[in-house]
Design a protein around this motif. Structure first.
Motif, PDB file in Angstrom:
ATOM      1  N   ALA A 118       0.849  -1.195   0.000  1.00  0.00           N
ATOM      2  CA  ALA A 118       0.000   0.000   0.000  1.00  0.00           C
ATOM      3  C   ALA A 118       0.884   1.244   0.000  1.00  0.00           C
ATOM      4  O   ALA A 118       1.860   1.307   0.758  1.00  0.00           O
ATOM      5  N   GLY A 119       0.545   2.185  -0.860  1.00  0.00           N
ATOM      6  CA  GLY A 119       1.284   3.447  -0.894  1.00  0.00           C
ATOM      7  C   GLY A 119       2.748   3.284  -1.216  1.00  0.00           C
ATOM      8  O   GLY A 119       3.583   4.064  -0.766  1.00  0.00           O
ATOM      9  N   ILE A 120       3.068   2.297  -2.020  1.00  0.00           N
ATOM     10  CA  ILE A 120       4.479   2.075  -2.369  1.00  0.00           C
ATOM     11  C   ILE A 120       4.889   3.086  -3.450  1.00  0.00           C
ATOM     12  O   ILE A 120       4.131   3.367  -4.378  1.00  0.00           O
ATOM     13  N   GLU A 121       6.097   3.613  -3.323  1.00  0.00           N
ATOM     14  CA  GLU A 121       6.625   4.565  -4.306  1.00  0.00           C
ATOM     15  C   GLU A 121       7.843   3.956  -4.995  1.00  0.00           C
ATOM     16  O   GLU A 121       8.595   3.197  -4.389  1.00  0.00           O
ATOM     17  N   GLY A 122       8.049   4.300  -6.255  1.00  0.00           N
ATOM     18  CA  GLY A 122       9.303   4.002  -6.941  1.00  0.00           C
ATOM     19  C   GLY A 122       9.392   2.669  -7.638  1.00  0.00           C
ATOM     20  O   GLY A 122      10.363   2.403  -8.342  1.00  0.00           O
ATOM     21  N   VAL A 123       8.391   1.794  -7.489  1.00  0.00           N
ATOM     22  CA  VAL A 123       8.450   0.475  -8.125  1.00  0.00           C
ATOM     23  C   VAL A 123       7.328   0.380  -9.156  1.00  0.00           C
ATOM     24  O   VAL A 123       6.151   0.543  -8.811  1.00  0.00           O
ATOM     25  N   ARG A 124       7.686   0.116 -10.396  1.00  0.00           N
ATOM     26  CA  ARG A 124       6.697   0.159 -11.478  1.00  0.00           C
ATOM     27  C   ARG A 124       5.660  -0.965 -11.399  1.00  0.00           C
ATOM     28  O   ARG A 124       4.577  -0.850 -11.946  1.00  0.00           O
ATOM     29  N   THR A 125       6.041  -2.076 -10.805  1.00  0.00           N
ATOM     30  CA  THR A 125       5.162  -3.253 -10.800  1.00  0.00           C
ATOM     31  C   THR A 125       4.823  -3.667  -9.360  1.00  0.00           C
ATOM     32  O   THR A 125       5.329  -4.677  -8.865  1.00  0.00           O
ATOM     33  N   PRO A 126       3.947  -2.930  -8.705  1.00  0.00           N
ATOM     34  CA  PRO A 126       3.620  -3.282  -7.315  1.00  0.00           C
ATOM     35  C   PRO A 126       2.997  -4.662  -7.176  1.00  0.00           C
ATOM     36  O   PRO A 126       3.098  -5.282  -6.117  1.00  0.00           O
ATOM     37  N   SER A 127       2.365  -5.165  -8.242  1.00  0.00           N
ATOM     38  CA  SER A 127       1.770  -6.507  -8.143  1.00  0.00           C
ATOM     39  C   SER A 127       2.842  -7.560  -7.862  1.00  0.00           C
ATOM     40  O   SER A 127       2.596  -8.538  -7.153  1.00  0.00           O
ATOM     41  N   ARG A 128       4.031  -7.351  -8.422  1.00  0.00           N
ATOM     42  CA  ARG A 128       5.108  -8.324  -8.162  1.00  0.00           C
ATOM     43  C   ARG A 128       5.592  -8.244  -6.720  1.00  0.00           C
ATOM     44  O   ARG A 128       5.971  -9.248  -6.117  1.00  0.00           O
ATOM     45  N   VAL A 129       5.598  -7.028  -6.183  1.00  0.00           N
ATOM     46  CA  VAL A 129       5.999  -6.887  -4.779  1.00  0.00           C
ATOM     47  C   VAL A 129       4.932  -7.521  -3.884  1.00  0.00           C
ATOM     48  O   VAL A 129       5.249  -8.193  -2.899  1.00  0.00           O
ATOM     49  N   ALA A 130       3.658  -7.330  -4.261  1.00  0.00           N
ATOM     50  CA  ALA A 130       2.573  -7.958  -3.484  1.00  0.00           C
ATOM     51  C   ALA A 130       2.734  -9.482  -3.493  1.00  0.00           C
ATOM     52  O   ALA A 130       2.560 -10.147  -2.464  1.00  0.00           O
ATOM     53  N   ARG A 131       3.076 -10.006  -4.641  1.00  0.00           N
ATOM     54  CA  ARG A 131       3.268 -11.459  -4.717  1.00  0.00           C
ATOM     55  C   ARG A 131       4.434 -11.906  -3.831  1.00  0.00           C
ATOM     56  O   ARG A 131       4.378 -12.960  -3.190  1.00  0.00           O
ATOM     57  N   ALA A 132       5.476 -11.089  -3.791  1.00  0.00           N
ATOM     58  CA  ALA A 132       6.629 -11.427  -2.938  1.00  0.00           C
ATOM     59  C   ALA A 132       6.232 -11.383  -1.464  1.00  0.00           C
ATOM     60  O   ALA A 132       6.702 -12.209  -0.666  1.00  0.00           O
ATOM     61  N   VAL A 133       5.378 -10.426  -1.096  1.00  0.00           N
ATOM     62  CA  VAL A 133       4.891 -10.394   0.294  1.00  0.00           C
ATOM     63  C   VAL A 133       4.177 -11.709   0.611  1.00  0.00           C
ATOM     64  O   VAL A 133       4.384 -12.323   1.668  1.00  0.00           O
ATOM     65  N   ALA A 134       3.364 -12.167  -0.360  1.00  0.00           N
ATOM     66  CA  ALA A 134       2.620 -13.418  -0.142  1.00  0.00           C
ATOM     67  C   ALA A 134       3.561 -14.610  -0.033  1.00  0.00           C
ATOM     68  O   ALA A 134       3.370 -15.488   0.813  1.00  0.00           O
ATOM     69  N   GLY A 164       8.250   1.166   4.139  1.00  0.00           N
ATOM     70  CA  GLY A 164       8.579  -0.244   4.411  1.00  0.00           C
ATOM     71  C   GLY A 164       8.399  -1.109   3.181  1.00  0.00           C
ATOM     72  O   GLY A 164       9.218  -1.995   2.907  1.00  0.00           O
ATOM     73  N   ALA A 165       7.347  -0.838   2.422  1.00  0.00           N
ATOM     74  CA  ALA A 165       7.107  -1.616   1.204  1.00  0.00           C
ATOM     75  C   ALA A 165       8.194  -1.339   0.168  1.00  0.00           C
ATOM     76  O   ALA A 165       8.696  -2.256  -0.497  1.00  0.00           O
ATOM     77  N   ARG A 166       8.543  -0.069   0.044  1.00  0.00           N
ATOM     78  CA  ARG A 166       9.591   0.287  -0.931  1.00  0.00           C
ATOM     79  C   ARG A 166      10.928  -0.364  -0.553  1.00  0.00           C
ATOM     80  O   ARG A 166      11.620  -0.921  -1.406  1.00  0.00           O
ATOM     81  N   GLU A 167      11.274  -0.323   0.730  1.00  0.00           N
ATOM     82  CA  GLU A 167      12.552  -0.897   1.148  1.00  0.00           C
ATOM     83  C   GLU A 167      12.529  -2.432   1.056  1.00  0.00           C
ATOM     84  O   GLU A 167      13.539  -3.061   0.753  1.00  0.00           O
ATOM     85  N   PHE A 168      11.381  -3.007   1.321  1.00  0.00           N
ATOM     86  CA  PHE A 168      11.210  -4.464   1.123  1.00  0.00           C
ATOM     87  C   PHE A 168      11.498  -4.804  -0.337  1.00  0.00           C
ATOM     88  O   PHE A 168      12.236  -5.750  -0.639  1.00  0.00           O
ATOM     89  N   ALA A 169      10.935  -4.011  -1.241  1.00  0.00           N
ATOM     90  CA  ALA A 169      11.160  -4.253  -2.666  1.00  0.00           C
ATOM     91  C   ALA A 169      12.634  -4.076  -3.019  1.00  0.00           C
ATOM     92  O   ALA A 169      13.222  -4.880  -3.753  1.00  0.00           O
ATOM     93  N   ARG A 170      13.245  -3.029  -2.468  1.00  0.00           N
ATOM     94  CA  ARG A 170      14.662  -2.786  -2.759  1.00  0.00           C
ATOM     95  C   ARG A 170      15.514  -3.968  -2.284  1.00  0.00           C
ATOM     96  O   ARG A 170      16.411  -4.436  -2.982  1.00  0.00           O
ATOM     97  N   ASP A 171      15.191  -4.456  -1.093  1.00  0.00           N
ATOM     98  CA  ASP A 171      15.939  -5.583  -0.540  1.00  0.00           C
ATOM     99  C   ASP A 171      15.861  -6.817  -1.442  1.00  0.00           C
ATOM    100  O   ASP A 171      16.783  -7.637  -1.487  1.00  0.00           O
ATOM    101  N   LEU A 172      14.729  -6.940  -2.134  1.00  0.00           N
ATOM    102  CA  LEU A 172      14.551  -8.115  -3.000  1.00  0.00           C
ATOM    103  C   LEU A 172      15.149  -7.916  -4.392  1.00  0.00           C
ATOM    104  O   LEU A 172      15.071  -8.808  -5.230  1.00  0.00           O
ATOM    105  N   GLY A 173      15.681  -6.727  -4.633  1.00  0.00           N
ATOM    106  CA  GLY A 173      16.327  -6.490  -5.921  1.00  0.00           C
ATOM    107  C   GLY A 173      15.461  -5.776  -6.940  1.00  0.00           C
ATOM    108  O   GLY A 173      15.865  -5.608  -8.093  1.00  0.00           O
ATOM    109  N   PHE A 174      14.257  -5.346  -6.518  1.00  0.00           N
ATOM    110  CA  PHE A 174      13.447  -4.545  -7.437  1.00  0.00           C
ATOM    111  C   PHE A 174      14.151  -3.215  -7.700  1.00  0.00           C
ATOM    112  O   PHE A 174      14.740  -2.630  -6.778  1.00  0.00           O
ATOM    113  N   GLN A 175      14.034  -2.728  -8.921  1.00  0.00           N
ATOM    114  CA  GLN A 175      14.552  -1.403  -9.207  1.00  0.00           C
ATOM    115  C   GLN A 175      13.651  -0.366  -8.541  1.00  0.00           C
ATOM    116  O   GLN A 175      12.420  -0.420  -8.707  1.00  0.00           O
TER     117      GLN A 175
END
Ligand code: ASP
Length: 406
Positions: free
Chosen positions: A124-140, A152-163
């Motif tokens: 929710a409210g994630i900034e900077g990642v073009r494909t939030p659906s992929r981050v949502a899937r990673a959360v799952a 937190g969502a943005r940094e979670f994505a960064r940690d996983l290697g998302f641009q």
């Protein structure tokens, strides 16, 4: 993909269901249940799932359907599908190039549910990642949590290697945001074209394709001038006026893609992804990342998801209710109509009503059940009035059934 290719791949999928190479999860249920659940796959979504291809050969529903009949995991197929409009800069309601919040920042919401695995995840409210659906899937898949928000969502994505990018605006979304600011705060944000005209000059540097373009026809209940006059929130009125003036496609102001599917064994998955309501108060979270509101999946029943005024779905927990209505035996269309009636009954504030006392906004639902029956329904059966379907007969738009018509 041409129709005959769909027929061929769908036939191959049906053959796979009947062969010993059927997915383990289905085979493990025993032959009788497994046969009962053999269905024709179908993918449904809002029109963003068929009108945008990001310059490629396939729309979201076509990509998802192809993945399903080729044996891809059902949720992965859907997410690969919605990545197309997420990445398409022309789609101003989803992902990259989505219309930003009131501060000009693109904040994205998404969630997904995997029916057979009972997984769910959202951002929710994630900034900077073009494909939030992929981050949502990673959360799952990777966490014990269902929802991660904001930084937190943005940094979670960064940690996983998302641009992670500084800004997901495109020139178009930024220009539209500036136009909105001019409309809500004309005392401070001046219209350069008006100023030049005042000096007897012509033009200005603003892209004429973006500003001041008229639109013929169309319109929907939410554009009702009487309702708009009564609204005190100028930001909302200005946004709707921009839709009316043809600057923003209606489905982008209320822009989201929800995409749901039933696979050949009757399994069900869904995903919703959005930039949310245009010009929202920074930090506002809509229904799209909230399980039960903007999406709900139960592998024994079906899936439902939504676009439109998220607050109505948050209040009524609409998607979960649709699934519950289907569990009680309702057809997807009847279940969708039942929650629309409830939204209508719960819309009692005058600021949310048109001159006839009906909701002045729209909400749409896309629904499938485990038998492969589906529906697209809307509070208002006007406006764009269509949803996307893809099955063995190919991808197409079908009419949305409206509870109310004007
Ligand atoms: N339902 C989403 C929200 O309210 C976006 C939309 O479809 O307008 O954030």
């Amino acid at each position: 993909m041409k129709r005959r290719d769909f027929v061929r791949t769908a036939a191959a999928a049906a053959g796979a269901v009947a062969s010993s190479s059927a997915p383990l999860s289905a085979a493990a249920r025993g032959p009788e249940l497994w046969l009962r659940r053999a269905v024709r796959p179908v993918v449904v979504s809002d029109v963003s799932g068929i009108r945008y291809t990001n310059g490629g050969p396939e729309s979201a529903v076509e990509r998802a359907f192809r993945g399903i009949v080729e044996g891809e995991d059902l949720l992965d197929a859907l997410i690969h599908g919605v990545n197309i409009p997420e990445l398409d800069p022309e789609e101003t309601g989803i992902g990259f190039g989505g219309l930003p919040n009131a501060d000009g920042v693109v904040q994205l919401d998404s969630c997904c549910m995997h029916g057979p695995r009972k997984w769910a995840g959202g951002v929710a409210g994630i900034e900077g990642v073009r494909t939030p659906s992929r981050v949502a899937r990673a959360v799952a898949e990777l966490t014990d949590h269902h929802l991660i928000a904001g930084v937190g969502a943005r940094e979670f994505a960064r940690d996983l290697g998302f641009q992670v990018e500084d800004d997901l605006n495109t020139p178009r979304s930024r220009e539209l945001w500036l136009e909105w600011r001019r409309r809500v705060d004309p005392g401070h944000w001046l219209d350069p074209r008006e100023r030049l005209r005042g000096l007897g000059e012509r033009g200005g540097e603003t892209d004429p394709d973006l500003i001041g373009r008229g639109r013929s026809g169309g319109g929907q209940a939410s554009l009702d001038p009487g309702a708009m006059r009564r609204r005190s929130d100028a930001w909302y009125r200005a946004g709707l006026e921009m839709v009316r003036d043809g600057l923003i496609p209606e489905h982008s102001f209320w822009g989201t893609i929800n995409c749901d599917a039933v696979g050949p064994t009757g399994d069900v998955c869904g995903v919703t992804t959005t930039s949310g309501l245009a010009w929202k108060i920074p930090g506002r979270i809509g229904d799209s990342p909230i399980l039960g509101a903007g999406l709900y999946v139960d592998n024994e029943v079906g899936a439902a998801g939504s676009t439109g005024r998220g607050e109505a779905n948050l209040y009524n927990l609409s998607s979960a209710m649709i699934v519950e209505f289907m569990r009680q035996g309702m057809h997807p269309k009847d279940a969708g109509m039942a929650i629309l009636e409830r939204i209508r009954a719960n819309t009692v504030e005058p600021r949310l009503q048109d001159e006839n006392g009906e909701p002045s906004f729209d909400v749409r639902f896309f629904i499938v059940n485990t038998a492969g029956e589906y529906a697209g329904v809307a509070l208002w059966g006007s406006g764009e009035n269509a949803f996307a379907v893809c099955d063995e007969n190919g991808a197409r738009e079908e009419p949305l059934e409206g509870l109310l018509t004007r």
